[in-house]
Scaffold this active site. Structure first.
Site, mmCIF file in Angstrom:
data_model
loop_
_atom_site.group_PDB
_atom_site.id
_atom_site.type_symbol
_atom_site.label_atom_id
_atom_site.label_comp_id
_atom_site.label_asym_id
_atom_site.label_seq_id
_atom_site.Cartn_x
_atom_site.Cartn_y
_atom_site.Cartn_z
ATOM 1 N N SER A 132 0.870 -1.189 0.000
ATOM 2 C CA SER A 132 0.000 0.000 0.000
ATOM 3 C C SER A 132 0.898 1.228 0.000
ATOM 4 C CB SER A 132 -0.864 0.014 1.265
ATOM 5 O OG SER A 132 -1.511 1.272 1.379
ATOM 6 N N TYR A 146 -1.273 -0.622 10.359
ATOM 7 C CA TYR A 146 -1.437 -1.197 9.014
ATOM 8 C C TYR A 146 -0.310 -0.714 8.100
ATOM 9 C CZ TYR A 146 -3.562 -1.365 4.273
ATOM 10 O OH TYR A 146 -3.814 -1.550 2.934
HETATM 11 P P1 NAP Z 1 -11.307 -6.088 0.310
HETATM 12 O O1 NAP Z 1 -12.144 -5.562 -0.803
HETATM 13 O O2 NAP Z 1 -11.767 -5.890 1.723
HETATM 14 O O3 NAP Z 1 -11.056 -7.645 0.042
HETATM 15 C C1 NAP Z 1 -10.245 -8.349 0.923
HETATM 16 C C2 NAP Z 1 -10.121 -9.781 0.453
HETATM 17 O O4 NAP Z 1 -9.198 -10.443 1.333
HETATM 18 C C3 NAP Z 1 -11.418 -10.565 0.518
HETATM 19 O O5 NAP Z 1 -11.417 -11.531 -0.494
HETATM 20 C C4 NAP Z 1 -11.301 -11.232 1.884
HETATM 21 O O6 NAP Z 1 -12.085 -12.409 2.031
HETATM 22 C C5 NAP Z 1 -9.838 -11.579 1.914
HETATM 23 N N1 NAP Z 1 -9.310 -11.773 3.260
HETATM 24 C C6 NAP Z 1 -9.315 -10.899 4.298
HETATM 25 N N2 NAP Z 1 -8.742 -11.454 5.373
HETATM 26 C C7 NAP Z 1 -8.361 -12.711 5.012
HETATM 27 C C8 NAP Z 1 -7.739 -13.767 5.673
HETATM 28 N N3 NAP Z 1 -7.384 -13.673 6.971
HETATM 29 N N4 NAP Z 1 -7.511 -14.928 5.011
HETATM 30 C C9 NAP Z 1 -7.882 -15.044 3.701
HETATM 31 N N5 NAP Z 1 -8.478 -14.066 3.011
HETATM 32 C C10 NAP Z 1 -8.721 -12.915 3.654
HETATM 33 O O7 NAP Z 1 -9.836 -5.457 0.265
HETATM 34 P P2 NAP Z 1 -9.040 -4.769 -0.956
HETATM 35 O O8 NAP Z 1 -9.282 -3.327 -0.856
HETATM 36 O O9 NAP Z 1 -9.263 -5.500 -2.204
HETATM 37 O O10 NAP Z 1 -7.544 -5.011 -0.446
HETATM 38 C C11 NAP Z 1 -6.716 -5.992 -1.048
HETATM 39 C C12 NAP Z 1 -5.284 -5.690 -0.707
HETATM 40 O O11 NAP Z 1 -4.962 -4.394 -1.201
HETATM 41 C C13 NAP Z 1 -5.023 -5.654 0.803
HETATM 42 O O12 NAP Z 1 -3.770 -6.224 1.062
HETATM 43 C C14 NAP Z 1 -5.015 -4.174 1.110
HETATM 44 O O13 NAP Z 1 -4.242 -3.891 2.247
HETATM 45 C C15 NAP Z 1 -4.423 -3.619 -0.147
HETATM 46 N N6 NAP Z 1 -4.720 -2.211 -0.418
HETATM 47 C C16 NAP Z 1 -5.994 -1.788 -0.608
HETATM 48 C C17 NAP Z 1 -6.231 -0.443 -0.864
HETATM 49 C C18 NAP Z 1 -7.614 0.116 -1.090
HETATM 50 O O14 NAP Z 1 -7.777 1.363 -1.091
HETATM 51 N N7 NAP Z 1 -8.613 -0.709 -1.320
HETATM 52 C C19 NAP Z 1 -5.150 0.443 -0.917
HETATM 53 C C20 NAP Z 1 -3.875 -0.029 -0.712
HETATM 54 C C21 NAP Z 1 -3.664 -1.367 -0.470
HETATM 55 P P3 NAP Z 1 -13.578 -12.303 2.726
HETATM 56 O O15 NAP Z 1 -14.373 -11.429 1.829
HETATM 57 O O16 NAP Z 1 -14.048 -13.709 2.774
HETATM 58 O O17 NAP Z 1 -13.338 -11.670 4.063
#
Ligand code: NAP
Length: 237
Positions: A132, A146
């Site tokens: 991130s 985080y």
């Molecule tokens: P998201 O929409 O909340 O999706 C998270 C995904 O991870 C879901 O499939 C969830 O499964 C799964 N997950 C969560 N905890 C888990 C665990 N303990 N074991 C296995 N699977 C797990 O999040 P996102 O925004 O796509 O984020 C994805 C990545 O990008 C993360 O690493 C996040 O830190 C990073 N990121 C996101 C942003 C942003 O603005 N969105 C920015 C920078 C970085 P369930 O649905 O079953 O819980």
């Protein structure tokens, strides 16, 4: 193998990989409905419910993928959580532990299992860890813990990349800026993207597909000389 591949950025990676002909195995933690939707949208995709923070999960995930498709060739660690937004001093021990265990330990355990299997077979492999822009911005007042965990993911990416480079294993990272996914609602602020958009030099929030494109490039042979890199995809953040 795409951890967190059922929703958000991971789901966009799954869709892009599926479109390019990858056989994809997805790990998710709890949202069965999202996993069901993904499977019906993308025939052939396998979903496995497993908590990446559980030390038993990585072996189970790779076994499931191998049973379905044969040896895993590429791993994308996208599973991640932030905990509730707030000041660091107010974060509970349980929140600190959970965020670090899912984002850092989970990424490490899945990468370790992938490398172990590639070493046994003597094959090459590719890993992309989702970091991130928080790793270098610090996220004061939102989720400092985080951000610190994502910095650990970036250092881990660099060190592992150097350790296994001679074996033909490439390890890279992508550092997204703010992206439209459900992670902000889970952090307790569904309107966060609109609240922070003024900080983004390009003046807009990113879409999951824009992050997936960078991940797929790093996995591809076009990135054959790229390892230990973290590609920032944040609209200038
Ligand atoms: P998201 O929409 O909340 O999706 C998270 C995904 O991870 C879901 O499939 C969830 O499964 C799964 N997950 C969560 N905890 C888990 C665990 N303990 N074991 C296995 N699977 C797990 O999040 P996102 O925004 O796509 O984020 C994805 C990545 O990008 C993360 O690493 C996040 O830190 C990073 N990121 C996101 C942003 C942003 O603005 N969105 C920015 C920078 C970085 P369930 O649905 O079953 O819980």
């Amino acid at each position: 193998m795409v951890t967190g591949g059922s929703r958000g950025i991971g789901a966009a990676v799954t869709r892009a990989a599926h479109a390019r002909g990858y056989a994809v195995c997805v790990a998710y933690s709890s949202d069965d409905a999202a996993a069901d939707r993904l499977r019906s949208d993308l025939p052939g995709v396998v979903t496995v419910r497993a908590d990446v923070a559980d030390p038993a999960s990585a072996v189970a995930l790779f076994d499931a993928a191998e049973e379905a498709f044969g040896p895993v060739t590429a791993l994308v660690n996208s599973a991640g959580v932030t905990g509730r937004l707030g000041r660091f001093v107010d974060a509970s021990v349980a929140t600190l532990r959970r965020v670090l265990e899912v984002n850092v330990l989970g990424t490490m355990l899945c990468a370790q299992e992938a490398v172990r299997r590639w070493e046994v077979r003597g094959t090459a492999g590719r890993i992309v860890n989702v970091s991130s822009t928080a790793a270098t911005l610090g996220s004061p007042g939102e989720y400092v813990h985080y951000a610190a965990g994502k910095a650990a993911v970036e250092t881990f990416t660099l060190g592992l990349a150097k350790e296994v480079a001679a074996q033909g294993i490439r390890v890279n990272g992508v550092a997204p800026g703010t992206v439209h996914t459900g992670i902000h609602a889970a952090a307790g602020d569904p309107g966060r993207p609109e609240r922070v958009v003024a900080r983004v030099p390009m003046g807009r929030i990113g879409e999951p597909e824009e992050i997936a494109a960078a991940v797929l490039w790093l996995l591809s042979d076009e990135a054959s000389y790229v390892t230990g890199a973290v590609l920032r995809v944040g609209g200038g953040l």
